[in-house]
Design a protein around this motif. Structure first.
Motif, PDB file in Angstrom:
ATOM      1  N   ILE A 195       9.621   4.841   4.759  1.00 36.80           N
ATOM      2  CA  ILE A 195       8.802   3.943   5.563  1.00 36.80           C
ATOM      3  C   ILE A 195       7.876   3.197   4.607  1.00 36.80           C
ATOM      4  CG2 ILE A 195       6.994   3.775   7.325  1.00 36.80           C
ATOM      5  CD1 ILE A 195       8.281   6.246   8.637  1.00 36.80           C
ATOM      6  N   GLY A 196       7.795   1.893   4.788  1.00 41.54           N
ATOM      7  CA  GLY A 196       6.917   1.104   3.935  1.00 41.54           C
ATOM      8  C   GLY A 196       6.768  -0.297   4.491  1.00 41.54           C
ATOM      9  N   CYS A 197       6.297  -1.175   3.631  1.00 41.09           N
ATOM     10  CA  CYS A 197       6.183  -2.592   4.001  1.00 41.09           C
ATOM     11  C   CYS A 197       7.578  -3.201   3.970  1.00 41.09           C
ATOM     12  CB  CYS A 197       5.301  -3.328   2.997  1.00 41.09           C
ATOM     13  SG  CYS A 197       3.601  -2.723   2.935  1.00 41.09           S
ATOM     14  N   ASN A 198       7.810  -4.157   4.841  1.00 42.62           N
ATOM     15  CA  ASN A 198       9.112  -4.823   4.831  1.00 42.62           C
ATOM     16  C   ASN A 198       9.257  -5.662   3.563  1.00 42.62           C
ATOM     17  OD1 ASN A 198       7.077  -6.605   6.103  1.00 42.62           O
ATOM     18  ND2 ASN A 198       8.772  -8.058   6.178  1.00 42.62           N
ATOM     19  N   ILE A 199      10.483  -5.827   3.111  1.00 38.99           N
ATOM     20  CA  ILE A 199      10.735  -6.753   2.016  1.00 38.99           C
ATOM     21  C   ILE A 199      10.379  -8.147   2.518  1.00 38.99           C
ATOM     22  CG2 ILE A 199      12.547  -7.835   0.617  1.00 38.99           C
ATOM     23  CD1 ILE A 199      13.757  -5.066   0.267  1.00 38.99           C
ATOM     24  N   LYS A 200       9.710  -8.896   1.679  1.00 37.80           N
ATOM     25  CA  LYS A 200       9.254 -10.245   2.054  1.00 37.80           C
ATOM     26  C   LYS A 200      10.369 -11.245   1.787  1.00 37.80           C
ATOM     27  CE  LYS A 200       5.323  -8.229   2.739  1.00 37.80           C
ATOM     28  NZ  LYS A 200       5.355  -7.225   3.750  1.00 37.80           N
ATOM     29  N   TRP A 201      11.139 -11.522   2.844  1.00 38.10           N
ATOM     30  CA  TRP A 201      12.308 -12.390   2.720  1.00 38.10           C
ATOM     31  C   TRP A 201      11.904 -13.852   2.664  1.00 38.10           C
ATOM     32  CZ3 TRP A 201      16.244  -9.613   1.343  1.00 38.10           C
ATOM     33  CH2 TRP A 201      16.375  -8.299   1.803  1.00 38.10           C
TER      34      TRP A 201
ATOM     35  N   PRO B 129       0.806  -1.223   0.000  1.00 37.89           N
ATOM     36  CA  PRO B 129       0.000   0.000   0.000  1.00 37.89           C
ATOM     37  C   PRO B 129       0.842   1.277   0.000  1.00 37.89           C
ATOM     38  CG  PRO B 129      -0.356  -1.266   2.030  1.00 37.89           C
ATOM     39  CD  PRO B 129       0.527  -2.076   1.159  1.00 37.89           C
ATOM     40  N   PHE B 130       2.047   1.227   0.540  1.00 36.54           N
ATOM     41  CA  PHE B 130       2.927   2.395   0.513  1.00 36.54           C
ATOM     42  C   PHE B 130       3.390   2.672  -0.923  1.00 36.54           C
ATOM     43  CE2 PHE B 130       3.176   0.966   4.884  1.00 36.54           C
ATOM     44  CZ  PHE B 130       3.158   2.140   5.612  1.00 36.54           C
ATOM     45  N   VAL B 131       3.725   1.615  -1.658  1.00 36.25           N
ATOM     46  CA  VAL B 131       4.123   1.771  -3.070  1.00 36.25           C
ATOM     47  C   VAL B 131       2.933   2.258  -3.883  1.00 36.25           C
ATOM     48  CG1 VAL B 131       4.880   0.552  -5.148  1.00 36.25           C
ATOM     49  CG2 VAL B 131       5.981   0.063  -2.948  1.00 36.25           C
ATOM     50  N   LEU B 132       1.776   1.643  -3.692  1.00 38.45           N
ATOM     51  CA  LEU B 132       0.586   2.064  -4.443  1.00 38.45           C
ATOM     52  C   LEU B 132       0.255   3.531  -4.188  1.00 38.45           C
ATOM     53  CD1 LEU B 132      -1.593  -1.135  -3.922  1.00 38.45           C
ATOM     54  CD2 LEU B 132      -0.361  -0.441  -5.994  1.00 38.45           C
TER      55      LEU B 132
ATOM     56  N   ALA C  63      18.908  -7.103  -3.109  1.00 37.02           N
ATOM     57  CA  ALA C  63      18.343  -6.381  -1.957  1.00 37.02           C
ATOM     58  C   ALA C  63      19.297  -6.437  -0.767  1.00 37.02           C
ATOM     59  CB  ALA C  63      16.982  -6.964  -1.584  1.00 37.02           C
ATOM     60  N   LYS C  64      19.893  -7.600  -0.554  1.00 41.77           N
ATOM     61  CA  LYS C  64      20.858  -7.735   0.547  1.00 41.77           C
ATOM     62  C   LYS C  64      22.091  -6.874   0.299  1.00 41.77           C
ATOM     63  CE  LYS C  64      19.247 -12.337   1.771  1.00 41.77           C
ATOM     64  NZ  LYS C  64      19.468 -13.768   1.602  1.00 41.77           N
ATOM     65  N   ALA C  65      22.555  -6.817  -0.941  1.00 41.87           N
ATOM     66  CA  ALA C  65      23.737  -6.006  -1.262  1.00 41.87           C
ATOM     67  C   ALA C  65      23.471  -4.515  -1.029  1.00 41.87           C
ATOM     68  CB  ALA C  65      24.161  -6.250  -2.711  1.00 41.87           C
ATOM     69  N   PHE C  66      22.247  -4.074  -1.276  1.00 39.72           N
ATOM     70  CA  PHE C  66      21.872  -2.674  -1.051  1.00 39.72           C
ATOM     71  C   PHE C  66      21.477  -2.420   0.402  1.00 39.72           C
ATOM     72  CE2 PHE C  66      21.649  -2.441  -5.617  1.00 39.72           C
ATOM     73  CZ  PHE C  66      21.710  -1.104  -5.944  1.00 39.72           C
ATOM     74  N   ASP C  67      21.283  -3.481   1.185  1.00 39.26           N
ATOM     75  CA  ASP C  67      20.756  -3.400   2.538  1.00 39.26           C
ATOM     76  C   ASP C  67      19.348  -2.800   2.531  1.00 39.26           C
ATOM     77  OD1 ASP C  67      20.817  -3.962   5.240  1.00 39.26           O
ATOM     78  OD2 ASP C  67      21.885  -2.125   5.784  1.00 39.26           O
ATOM     79  N   ALA C  68      18.584  -3.143   1.487  1.00 40.79           N
ATOM     80  CA  ALA C  68      17.204  -2.678   1.363  1.00 40.79           C
ATOM     81  C   ALA C  68      16.361  -3.328   2.452  1.00 40.79           C
ATOM     82  CB  ALA C  68      16.655  -3.019  -0.019  1.00 40.79           C
ATOM     83  N   ALA C  69      15.386  -2.586   2.956  1.00 41.46           N
ATOM     84  CA  ALA C  69      14.565  -3.099   4.048  1.00 41.46           C
ATOM     85  C   ALA C  69      13.074  -3.008   3.773  1.00 41.46           C
ATOM     86  CB  ALA C  69      14.877  -2.336   5.335  1.00 41.46           C
ATOM     87  N   CYS C  70      12.668  -2.044   2.967  1.00 45.28           N
ATOM     88  CA  CYS C  70      11.238  -1.792   2.805  1.00 45.28           C
ATOM     89  C   CYS C  70      10.897  -1.436   1.368  1.00 45.28           C
ATOM     90  CB  CYS C  70      10.786  -0.679   3.756  1.00 45.28           C
ATOM     91  SG  CYS C  70      11.565   0.925   3.458  1.00 45.28           S
ATOM     92  N   THR C  71       9.600  -1.385   1.124  1.00 44.68           N
ATOM     93  CA  THR C  71       9.102  -0.906  -0.161  1.00 44.68           C
ATOM     94  C   THR C  71       8.130   0.235   0.128  1.00 44.68           C
ATOM     95  OG1 THR C  71       7.314  -2.552  -0.178  1.00 44.68           O
ATOM     96  CG2 THR C  71       9.361  -3.145  -1.305  1.00 44.68           C
TER      97      THR C  71
END
Length: 184
Positions: free
Chosen positions: A177-183, A50-53, A114-122
């Protein structure tokens, strides 16, 4: 909807390279092939958040406004599609068509990028300079779903303008701030 903040990795960090399949063209691209002459915006996003949308209209406008000024724009989805099938590559293609995304929308199946960028959210935003060094990481603006603040892209637009016009960023960089990446 879980609220997850982006990891604020150090400015100056080198852009990780990758080779990922673009769900719009079915071609595989590296960071070097997609980067812009003046800088590169990498956005971690997905189809269902929903944050991306909420922010996708402003992301499209920013891409259209700044690509002509030498900013490469790359979107990457790293979600686990077994648990979240709505983020599968074929649905990424449909999402891109529906939202008129004409920049690469890459699928990170292994989640290594995503891990290389240390991405956490969308959404999670990373702006790299022409030397592929991190210039900005953080939020699009203060707007969130249902908080009543209109979309402006002000934080990200200010960062891109500073990069293009060789200005120093004065403002504090706030995490996205967004939804966490779905690991997996």
């Amino acid at each position: 909807m879980a609220r997850t903040s982006s990891n604020m990795i150090p400015l100056g960090t080198a852009a990780p390279n990758f080779n990922l399949k673009d769900t719009n063209s079915n071609n595989t691209y590296s960071f070097d092939e997609l980067k812009g002459t003046k800088g590169t915006l990498v956005i971690f996003m997905c189809n269902h958040c929903p944050f991306v949308l909420h922010v996708i209209p402003e992301i499209i406008m920013i891409a259209n406004d700044y690509r002509v000024q030498g900013i490469g724009v790359i979107a990457i989805s790293s979600n686990d599609i077994e648990k979240y099938p709505q983020d599968a590559p074929e649905l990424m293609t449909e999402f891109a068509f529906q939202h008129k995304i004409d920049f690469p929308y890459l699928f990170d199946e292994t989640q290594e990028v995503a891990k290389a960028f240390d991405a956490a959210c969308t959404p999670d935003f990373y702006l790299f300079d022409a030397s592929d060094r991190l210039f900005y990481r953080g939020q699009l603006d203060d707007s969130r779903p249902n908080n009543g603040i209109p979309l402006s892209g002000s934080d990200l637009r200010s960062a891109i303008d500073a990069l293009i016009y060789n200005r120093t960023l004065k403002d504090l960089q706030k995490p996205s701030i967004g939804c966490n990446i779905k690991w997996k």
